[in-house]
Design a protein around this motif. Structure first.
Motif, PDB file in Angstrom:
ATOM      1  N   GLU A   3       0.755  -1.104   0.081  1.00  0.00           N
ATOM      2  CA  GLU A   3       0.086   0.028   0.155  1.00  0.00           C
ATOM      3  C   GLU A   3       0.865   1.074  -0.154  1.00  0.00           C
ATOM      4  OE1 GLU A   3      -2.740   2.102   3.233  1.00  0.00           O
ATOM      5  OE2 GLU A   3      -2.838   0.194   3.311  1.00  0.00           O
ATOM      6  N   CYS A   4       1.862   1.360   0.696  1.00  0.00           N
ATOM      7  CA  CYS A   4       2.893   2.450   0.943  1.00  0.00           C
ATOM      8  C   CYS A   4       3.595   2.623  -0.382  1.00  0.00           C
ATOM      9  CB  CYS A   4       3.649   2.236   2.200  1.00  0.00           C
ATOM     10  SG  CYS A   4       3.142   2.114   3.535  1.00  0.00           S
ATOM     11  N   ARG A   5       4.205   1.481  -0.870  1.00  0.00           N
ATOM     12  CA  ARG A   5       4.891   1.434  -2.197  1.00  0.00           C
ATOM     13  C   ARG A   5       4.000   2.365  -3.378  1.00  0.00           C
ATOM     14  NH1 ARG A   5       6.302  -3.494  -2.602  1.00  0.00           N
ATOM     15  NH2 ARG A   5       8.078  -3.268  -1.554  1.00  0.00           N
ATOM     16  N   THR A   6       2.593   1.852  -3.314  1.00  0.00           N
ATOM     17  CA  THR A   6       1.819   2.377  -4.413  1.00  0.00           C
ATOM     18  C   THR A   6       1.809   3.935  -4.203  1.00  0.00           C
ATOM     19  OG1 THR A   6       0.557   0.505  -4.542  1.00  0.00           O
ATOM     20  CG2 THR A   6      -0.547   2.384  -5.263  1.00  0.00           C
ATOM     21  N   GLU A   7       1.369   4.347  -2.976  1.00  0.00           N
ATOM     22  CA  GLU A   7       1.295   5.594  -2.741  1.00  0.00           C
ATOM     23  C   GLU A   7       2.714   6.529  -2.991  1.00  0.00           C
ATOM     24  OE1 GLU A   7      -0.463   9.218  -1.013  1.00  0.00           O
ATOM     25  OE2 GLU A   7      -1.239   7.515  -1.684  1.00  0.00           O
ATOM     26  N   ALA A   8       3.897   5.801  -2.419  1.00  0.00           N
ATOM     27  CA  ALA A   8       5.053   6.503  -2.610  1.00  0.00           C
ATOM     28  C   ALA A   8       5.280   6.808  -4.265  1.00  0.00           C
ATOM     29  CB  ALA A   8       6.251   5.608  -2.057  1.00  0.00           C
ATOM     30  N   ASN A   9       4.861   5.682  -4.978  1.00  0.00           N
ATOM     31  CA  ASN A   9       5.103   5.788  -6.601  1.00  0.00           C
ATOM     32  C   ASN A   9       4.370   6.842  -6.988  1.00  0.00           C
ATOM     33  OD1 ASN A   9       6.498   4.764  -8.657  1.00  0.00           O
ATOM     34  ND2 ASN A   9       4.757   3.376  -9.342  1.00  0.00           N
ATOM     35  N   SER A  10       3.090   7.034  -6.582  1.00  0.00           N
ATOM     36  CA  SER A  10       2.143   8.047  -6.860  1.00  0.00           C
ATOM     37  C   SER A  10       2.876   9.342  -6.836  1.00  0.00           C
ATOM     38  CB  SER A  10       0.658   7.914  -6.501  1.00  0.00           C
ATOM     39  OG  SER A  10       0.788   8.314  -5.112  1.00  0.00           O
ATOM     40  N   ILE A  11       3.474   9.524  -5.574  1.00  0.00           N
ATOM     41  CA  ILE A  11       4.040  10.772  -4.969  1.00  0.00           C
ATOM     42  C   ILE A  11       5.277  11.129  -6.054  1.00  0.00           C
ATOM     43  CG2 ILE A  11       5.128  12.016  -3.306  1.00  0.00           C
ATOM     44  CD1 ILE A  11       3.458  10.647  -1.267  1.00  0.00           C
ATOM     45  N   LEU A  12       6.141  10.144  -6.146  1.00  0.00           N
ATOM     46  CA  LEU A  12       7.432  10.340  -6.883  1.00  0.00           C
ATOM     47  C   LEU A  12       7.154  10.510  -8.637  1.00  0.00           C
ATOM     48  CD1 LEU A  12       9.292   8.104  -4.912  1.00  0.00           C
ATOM     49  CD2 LEU A  12       9.357  10.577  -4.542  1.00  0.00           C
ATOM     50  N   GLY A  13       5.769  10.214  -9.169  1.00  0.00           N
ATOM     51  CA  GLY A  13       5.521  10.354 -10.346  1.00  0.00           C
ATOM     52  C   GLY A  13       6.027   9.343 -11.373  1.00  0.00           C
TER      53      GLY A  13
END
Length: 125
Positions: free
Chosen positions: A94-104
């Motif tokens: 879940e965190c990886r998905t969120e981080a990936n969306s933040i980082l672009g």
């Protein structure tokens, strides 16, 4: 998760405007807040990032590699410290998905371990 840490936004802006060969931004997942927070950023030697990896945290980084011709490649890096407990590990995807969306958008994904030579591991990208 909550809104983006302003320090992360600033560091990402600096990374995208940098002319260095390699630049990076590192974020840490904080379990109690269920959010991602700025941990560190830098330019130049990407092995520097290993100094900031916390064995008890889940962390994500964006590393921008620039070749001699000026072309860039953005690499999303995941790190789960060996001291991260089971409860926190359950939230990693879940965190990886969120981080990936933040980082672009990125060109590649890479998982790293505490003993990895980051420069060598990323040379494949």
């Amino acid at each position: 998760m909550s809104e983006i840490d302003p320090q992360v936004s600033k560091a990402l802006g600096n990374l995208r405007n940098a002319n260095e060969a390699d630049s990076w931004v590192l974020m840490s997942y904080v379990k109690d807040a269920r959010s991602l927070f700025f941990a560190a950023s830098g330019q130049g030697d990407i092995n520097e990032i290993t100094e900031y990896l916390d064995q008890s945290k889940v962390q994500f980084a964006l590393i921008r590699r620039r070749n001699d011709e000026g072309a860039t490649k953005d690499i999303f890096v995941s790190f789960v410290g060996p001291d991260v407990g089971f409860t926190q590990r359950r939230h990693v995807s879940e965190c990886r998905t969120e981080a990936n969306s933040i980082l672009g958008p990125v060109d590649a994904h890479c998982n790293i371990n505490p003993n990895d030579n980051l420069g060598k591991k990323l040379s494949q990208f």
